[in-house]
Design an enzyme around this catalytic site. Structure first.
Site, PDB file in Angstrom:
ATOM      1  N   ASP A 258       7.371  -5.299  11.669  1.00  0.00           N
ATOM      2  CA  ASP A 258       7.499  -6.052  10.466  1.00  0.00           C
ATOM      3  C   ASP A 258       8.082  -7.525  10.968  1.00  0.00           C
ATOM      4  O   ASP A 258       9.295  -7.369  11.624  1.00  0.00           O
ATOM      5  CB  ASP A 258       8.181  -5.473   9.509  1.00  0.00           C
ATOM      6  CG  ASP A 258       7.877  -5.845   8.142  1.00  0.00           C
ATOM      7  OD1 ASP A 258       7.028  -6.539   7.981  1.00  0.00           O
ATOM      8  OD2 ASP A 258       8.775  -5.553   7.063  1.00  0.00           O
TER       9      ASP A 258
ATOM     10  N   TYR B  81       8.774 -11.590   9.508  1.00  0.00           N
ATOM     11  CA  TYR B  81       9.936 -12.193   8.488  1.00  0.00           C
ATOM     12  C   TYR B  81       9.509 -13.578   8.162  1.00  0.00           C
ATOM     13  O   TYR B  81      10.334 -14.525   8.203  1.00  0.00           O
ATOM     14  CB  TYR B  81      11.209 -12.096   8.903  1.00  0.00           C
ATOM     15  CG  TYR B  81      12.331 -12.379   8.211  1.00  0.00           C
ATOM     16  CD1 TYR B  81      12.560 -11.540   6.953  1.00  0.00           C
ATOM     17  CD2 TYR B  81      13.438 -13.435   8.534  1.00  0.00           C
ATOM     18  CE1 TYR B  81      13.477 -11.611   6.170  1.00  0.00           C
ATOM     19  CE2 TYR B  81      14.541 -13.402   7.714  1.00  0.00           C
ATOM     20  CZ  TYR B  81      14.612 -12.582   6.517  1.00  0.00           C
ATOM     21  OH  TYR B  81      15.687 -12.595   5.782  1.00  0.00           O
TER      22      TYR B  81
ATOM     23  N   HIS C  17      11.177 -16.386   1.550  1.00  0.00           N
ATOM     24  CA  HIS C  17      11.790 -15.293   1.233  1.00  0.00           C
ATOM     25  C   HIS C  17      13.311 -15.431   2.082  1.00  0.00           C
ATOM     26  O   HIS C  17      14.278 -14.975   1.801  1.00  0.00           O
ATOM     27  CB  HIS C  17      11.020 -14.333   1.706  1.00  0.00           C
ATOM     28  CG  HIS C  17      11.632 -13.070   1.664  1.00  0.00           C
ATOM     29  ND1 HIS C  17      12.255 -12.055   0.895  1.00  0.00           N
ATOM     30  CD2 HIS C  17      12.091 -12.212   2.873  1.00  0.00           C
ATOM     31  CE1 HIS C  17      12.753 -11.095   1.114  1.00  0.00           C
ATOM     32  NE2 HIS C  17      12.433 -11.224   2.515  1.00  0.00           N
TER      33      HIS C  17
ATOM     34  N   ARG D  74      24.889 -16.807   2.776  1.00  0.00           N
ATOM     35  CA  ARG D  74      25.476 -17.856   3.606  1.00  0.00           C
ATOM     36  C   ARG D  74      24.866 -18.844   2.563  1.00  0.00           C
ATOM     37  O   ARG D  74      23.832 -19.755   2.976  1.00  0.00           O
ATOM     38  CB  ARG D  74      24.759 -17.997   4.910  1.00  0.00           C
ATOM     39  CG  ARG D  74      25.248 -17.063   5.861  1.00  0.00           C
ATOM     40  CD  ARG D  74      24.531 -17.134   7.444  1.00  0.00           C
ATOM     41  NE  ARG D  74      22.955 -17.121   6.990  1.00  0.00           N
ATOM     42  CZ  ARG D  74      22.388 -15.934   6.874  1.00  0.00           C
ATOM     43  NH1 ARG D  74      23.020 -14.785   7.299  1.00  0.00           N
ATOM     44  NH2 ARG D  74      21.099 -15.885   6.962  1.00  0.00           N
TER      45      ARG D  74
ATOM     46  N   GLU E 112       8.591  -4.944  -1.526  1.00  0.00           N
ATOM     47  CA  GLU E 112       8.480  -6.077  -1.077  1.00  0.00           C
ATOM     48  C   GLU E 112       6.750  -6.650  -0.783  1.00  0.00           C
ATOM     49  O   GLU E 112       6.168  -5.734  -0.185  1.00  0.00           O
ATOM     50  CB  GLU E 112       8.967  -6.476   0.590  1.00  0.00           C
ATOM     51  CG  GLU E 112      10.599  -6.314   0.367  1.00  0.00           C
ATOM     52  CD  GLU E 112      11.180  -6.747   1.918  1.00  0.00           C
ATOM     53  OE1 GLU E 112      10.663  -6.523   2.776  1.00  0.00           O
ATOM     54  OE2 GLU E 112      12.436  -7.041   1.851  1.00  0.00           O
TER      55      GLU E 112
ATOM     56  N   GLU F 246       3.919  -8.092   0.921  1.00  0.00           N
ATOM     57  CA  GLU F 246       3.710  -8.479   2.243  1.00  0.00           C
ATOM     58  C   GLU F 246       1.883  -8.234   2.631  1.00  0.00           C
ATOM     59  O   GLU F 246       1.354  -7.660   1.757  1.00  0.00           O
ATOM     60  CB  GLU F 246       4.308  -7.544   3.382  1.00  0.00           C
ATOM     61  CG  GLU F 246       5.708  -7.742   3.279  1.00  0.00           C
ATOM     62  CD  GLU F 246       6.563  -7.152   4.478  1.00  0.00           C
ATOM     63  OE1 GLU F 246       5.890  -6.892   5.590  1.00  0.00           O
ATOM     64  OE2 GLU F 246       7.736  -6.881   4.115  1.00  0.00           O
TER      65      GLU F 246
ATOM     66  N   ASP G  33       6.694  -2.988   1.606  1.00  0.00           N
ATOM     67  CA  ASP G  33       7.846  -2.678   2.356  1.00  0.00           C
ATOM     68  C   ASP G  33       9.037  -2.349   1.602  1.00  0.00           C
ATOM     69  O   ASP G  33       9.904  -2.868   1.452  1.00  0.00           O
ATOM     70  CB  ASP G  33       8.160  -3.782   3.352  1.00  0.00           C
ATOM     71  CG  ASP G  33       9.442  -3.445   4.140  1.00  0.00           C
ATOM     72  OD1 ASP G  33       9.619  -2.288   4.521  1.00  0.00           O
ATOM     73  OD2 ASP G  33      10.214  -4.597   4.516  1.00  0.00           O
TER      74      ASP G  33
ATOM     75  N   ARG H 265      18.046  -1.731  -0.946  1.00  0.00           N
ATOM     76  CA  ARG H 265      19.026  -2.925  -0.848  1.00  0.00           C
ATOM     77  C   ARG H 265      20.575  -2.271  -0.368  1.00  0.00           C
ATOM     78  O   ARG H 265      21.099  -3.095   0.055  1.00  0.00           O
ATOM     79  CB  ARG H 265      19.048  -3.981  -1.958  1.00  0.00           C
ATOM     80  CG  ARG H 265      17.557  -4.342  -2.398  1.00  0.00           C
ATOM     81  CD  ARG H 265      16.956  -4.961  -0.902  1.00  0.00           C
ATOM     82  NE  ARG H 265      15.742  -5.596  -1.340  1.00  0.00           N
ATOM     83  CZ  ARG H 265      14.802  -6.172  -0.341  1.00  0.00           C
ATOM     84  NH1 ARG H 265      15.174  -6.255   1.114  1.00  0.00           N
ATOM     85  NH2 ARG H 265      13.728  -6.612  -0.890  1.00  0.00           N
TER      86      ARG H 265
ATOM     87  N   GLN I   3      20.710  -1.099   2.871  1.00  0.00           N
ATOM     88  CA  GLN I   3      20.398  -2.246   3.752  1.00  0.00           C
ATOM     89  C   GLN I   3      21.740  -2.663   4.049  1.00  0.00           C
ATOM     90  O   GLN I   3      21.962  -3.266   5.076  1.00  0.00           O
ATOM     91  CB  GLN I   3      19.300  -2.884   3.134  1.00  0.00           C
ATOM     92  CG  GLN I   3      18.714  -4.292   4.062  1.00  0.00           C
ATOM     93  CD  GLN I   3      17.678  -4.717   3.568  1.00  0.00           C
ATOM     94  OE1 GLN I   3      16.878  -4.317   2.564  1.00  0.00           O
ATOM     95  NE2 GLN I   3      17.281  -5.944   4.289  1.00  0.00           N
TER      96      GLN I   3
ATOM     97  N   LYS J 190      14.509   1.128   4.868  1.00  0.00           N
ATOM     98  CA  LYS J 190      13.128   0.835   4.906  1.00  0.00           C
ATOM     99  C   LYS J 190      12.277   1.897   5.483  1.00  0.00           C
ATOM    100  O   LYS J 190      11.110   1.974   5.133  1.00  0.00           O
ATOM    101  CB  LYS J 190      12.979  -0.592   5.928  1.00  0.00           C
ATOM    102  CG  LYS J 190      13.620  -1.813   5.714  1.00  0.00           C
ATOM    103  CD  LYS J 190      13.050  -2.723   4.953  1.00  0.00           C
ATOM    104  CE  LYS J 190      13.668  -4.029   4.800  1.00  0.00           C
ATOM    105  NZ  LYS J 190      12.857  -4.856   3.890  1.00  0.00           N
TER     106      LYS J 190
ATOM    107  N   THR K  78       6.349   3.137   3.857  1.00  0.00           N
ATOM    108  CA  THR K  78       5.723   1.955   3.865  1.00  0.00           C
ATOM    109  C   THR K  78       4.249   2.181   3.202  1.00  0.00           C
ATOM    110  O   THR K  78       3.687   3.154   3.862  1.00  0.00           O
ATOM    111  CB  THR K  78       5.670   1.223   5.086  1.00  0.00           C
ATOM    112  OG1 THR K  78       6.960   0.932   5.554  1.00  0.00           O
ATOM    113  CG2 THR K  78       4.992  -0.145   5.161  1.00  0.00           C
TER     114      THR K  78
ATOM    115  N   THR L 170       8.104 -10.355   3.658  1.00  0.00           N
ATOM    116  CA  THR L 170       7.671 -10.796   2.151  1.00  0.00           C
ATOM    117  C   THR L 170       7.433 -12.131   1.768  1.00  0.00           C
ATOM    118  O   THR L 170       7.842 -13.120   2.662  1.00  0.00           O
ATOM    119  CB  THR L 170       9.350 -10.563   1.550  1.00  0.00           C
ATOM    120  OG1 THR L 170       9.705  -9.341   1.705  1.00  0.00           O
ATOM    121  CG2 THR L 170       8.809 -10.549  -0.063  1.00  0.00           C
TER     122      THR L 170
ATOM    123  N   GLU M 298      14.714 -11.173  -4.954  1.00  0.00           N
ATOM    124  CA  GLU M 298      14.780 -12.596  -5.382  1.00  0.00           C
ATOM    125  C   GLU M 298      14.768 -12.830  -6.575  1.00  0.00           C
ATOM    126  O   GLU M 298      15.531 -13.700  -7.100  1.00  0.00           O
ATOM    127  CB  GLU M 298      13.724 -13.312  -4.284  1.00  0.00           C
ATOM    128  CG  GLU M 298      13.782 -13.274  -2.908  1.00  0.00           C
ATOM    129  CD  GLU M 298      12.593 -13.305  -2.132  1.00  0.00           C
ATOM    130  OE1 GLU M 298      11.923 -12.477  -2.033  1.00  0.00           O
ATOM    131  OE2 GLU M 298      12.367 -14.584  -1.826  1.00  0.00           O
TER     132      GLU M 298
END
Lengths: 419, 419
Positions: free
Chosen positions: B116, B118, B123, B132, B188, B190, B222, B226, B229, B242, B246, B350, B364
């Site tokens: 997978d 990114y 996203h 952050r 997610e 994808e 996916d 959370r 995770q 995850k 899938t 995603t 999100e």
């Protein structure tokens, strides 16, 4: 006592009997069992074995056989002990022994998924110190057997050459990364766990049953490009730094053969949390430790030319390194319903002890490259150079049981492809 | 124009012709091609096809067929267009059409490895902001197509139920984690990339050839827990959060069918670095963008009972989301010598756009759960509840080409196993 003379004192006495997949020149891949210096061709002795086994033993991979579970392996083992110790079988069976040096060994299974764990707490601490000197272990480490998915397609059997990977690496003082040969190529000394019977998607394996899902063990070298790793690994973990090659020793040493060398799990240091209930099992605490001795050696091109003995990089043991047991690894991996399948491969993660002589990677031995080591012939090494060959070995000894070995896991580094 | 009336205006007009693996009740798995509301059983029309194709088309998975590369798929496509448009074939072939609602679709390949990526930059930015706020994208993002290995064994075809995973989750103010049902289950949105012809270990795929190694595309959900995770992912990336499931849409929409909808890659924002040479290709810049429209909808148990229309969670497009092209993904993945194999599956990550209506995950949409959304029937959702069903859809439109679709990728959440 086996009538195969070379069995005694070798990695493969009658008490071991690991299965593997071999081929002769131009021959097909098929299962064999190691005994002394030989491999016994199982397809050549099917008339001596249970007829119902044939379907899964006449295959180029052991997935079907391992899916039968530990009971089948135990029955096969018992029958092989009979055949290899009773002189009455000797005339017929001796003709089916092939010298191990005459055959090529292969990855014994079609690996559906390969997962690598991180249960070596001293390794995790040593690596963590390089990034976070005051707080090397992350808060989840003592609760979660940390693992991540690796690449199944690039798992190879001992002897496969290690093509130095090209990749993105960024010097700390550089503005941007470059693409080129890794300059910080490393080995990682690990054990591999072969999954036997699997579980259905959505049905976790309880900790009390986890051991029954383990078919056996091997050595595993998780080759790592540290410069690629440092640049790529955030936020989703190691990827190209690892997936260019993973090498395994070719023999599946069964859980039953290792049983005499099991030990209690080391008690958790005072102050450490107890495992959550889904990872806690009294029998596993008592017998979950793997009494397996581990060794990694290095031979450089120059050492080979001048006949210098291999340099010992590391000597340690699995039970002194593993914070989580193999059963805890399996139970955790399936605890969310993830389905394991026969022939899946799980790495333990690097098995360093808390001693400087027991560090399972050059990243630790050379302290991130800052303290290169001197080899017996005066050469210096921080990381692996082209021509370097790393050999992993493992064996077990215990009172009242003979020494058995896991065989060797060897790889020699060759130059990166031209850009 | 096809003689299959339902083809026009459906996801599967004559211009699409995606391959998949299906079975009827008690029947074996075999390849078929989608046309309108039907699936054409390829094994039933082998006498109309090239004899040399039979070996790989009479299989329960498409790996062998995809390994032949794009040339073979193109020839098959051409022949199928002939058969499905020429009225002379109608009498014979119409009898071999099976209603799609009559069959069960399966994962079309035995997936050797699932990776997978990114590459959805919005996203990555949205998720990064939650951790952050001032520095959401890590420094490597605009140099490295970030990816990680996922679990192949738990990839399932559309329709598979989503068993809510149990796992370790730790509340921010709690001293220790607990093991129990995920409380922050997410989807997610994808795209999936199916690999056709592979590469040998140690032999990277050059960027200029990467497109030829892509057999086709599908939708991919996916599913992500959370809370698991957040607690487990450091330092080695997502794992149990995850790998419980899938889901993919079952049809492999070929690169050739998608060709009319290719677009230039969006220009990199000023100040962004140019891709390193091994990821840079003029043709890919010109035609690397995927003009695929994407949609995710949610239907709750209550909505189903009261007949309320699905809630649209997200509408966007792949080209507005992807910072790296499919060819760049493939070239990067193999750039260290990692071998890709026919039937490997690669997720894009995603695909959120920069609009609030184009966010591809509830993480999100609900801003990490802090801003639950109101559905059409007044229900609130931050994450998925038991009974919720998520449907992903995708389609392409362009001047001079008809609309084609990728089909659906559906999953309904069922309660976690009892502890």
């Amino acid at each position: 006592m086996s009538w195969v003379d070379s069995a005694r004192g070798s990695d493969f006495p009658i008490e071991n009997l690991p299965l593997g997949i071999f081929s002769e020149a131009k021959g097909r891949r098929r299962p064999g069992v190691a005994i002394g210096d030989y491999i016994l061709d199982l397809c050549a002795i099917t008339d001596l074995l249970d007829e119902s086994w044939r379907e899964d033993l006449e295959q180029p991979v052991l997935n079907g056989w391992l899916a039968r579970g530990q009971g089948a392996t135990s029955e096969l083992r018992e029958r092989l002990i009979e055949i290899l110790t009773d002189e009455r079988y000797r005339d017929d069976v001796e003709a089916q022994l092939i010298g191990q040096s005459e055959v090529r060994m292969h990855v014994p299974c079609l690996i559906g998924d390969y997962t690598d764990f991180y249960v070596g707490i001293h390794h995790a601490t040593n690596v963590g110190k390089q990034f976070r000197p005051d707080n090397p272990l992350l808060p989840n480490y003592k609760y979660v057997p940390i693992g991540y998915h690796g690449r199944a397609s690039s798992v190879r059997a001992s002897g496969e050459e290690v093509v130095r990977p090209n990749g993105q690496r960024k010097a700390p003082d550089a503005d941007a990364p470059e693409y080129g040969p890794s300059r910080r190529l490393d080995y990682e000394l690990e054990l591999g766990i072969w999954i036997g019977r699997g579980n259905e998607l959505g049905s976790p394996i309880p900790i009390g049953e986890a051991g029954e899902h383990i078919a056996g063990y091997c050595l595993l070298n998780d080759w790592s490009a540290r410069d690629l790793q440092a640049w790529e690994y955030q936020p989703l973990g190691p990827f190209l730094a690892k997936n260019f090659l993973t090498t395994v020793s070719p023999w599946i040493v069964s859980a039953e053969a290792l049983a005499p060398y099991r030990e209690p799990m080391p008690p958790r240091p005072s102050g450490d949390p107890q495992p959550l209930p889904y990872l806690d099992d009294a029998a596993d605490r008592e017998r979950g430790g793997l009494g397996i001795q581990l060794e990694a050696t290095l031979t450089t091109e120059q050492m080979r030319r001048s006949g210098v003995a291999p340099h010992i990089l590391s000597r340690g043991s699995a039970d002194a390194a593993m914070y989580w047991s193999a059963a805890q690894i399996v139970a955790h991996h399936s605890s969310n319903g993830c389905n394991l399948q026969a022939g899946d491969l799980i790495g333990t993660g690097t098995l360093s002890t808390d001693s400087v002589s027991g560090l399972g990677s050059l990243l630790e031995i050379s302290q991130g490259g800052k303290q290169p080591i001197q080899l017996a012939n005066g050469e210096m090494r921080a990381f692996l150079e082209d021509g370097d060959e790393v050999t992993l070995r493992a064996w077990c000894e215990a009172d009242g049981a003979p020494r058995i070995g896991l065989g060797e896991c060897v790889g020699r580094v060759v130059p990166a492809p031209a850009l």
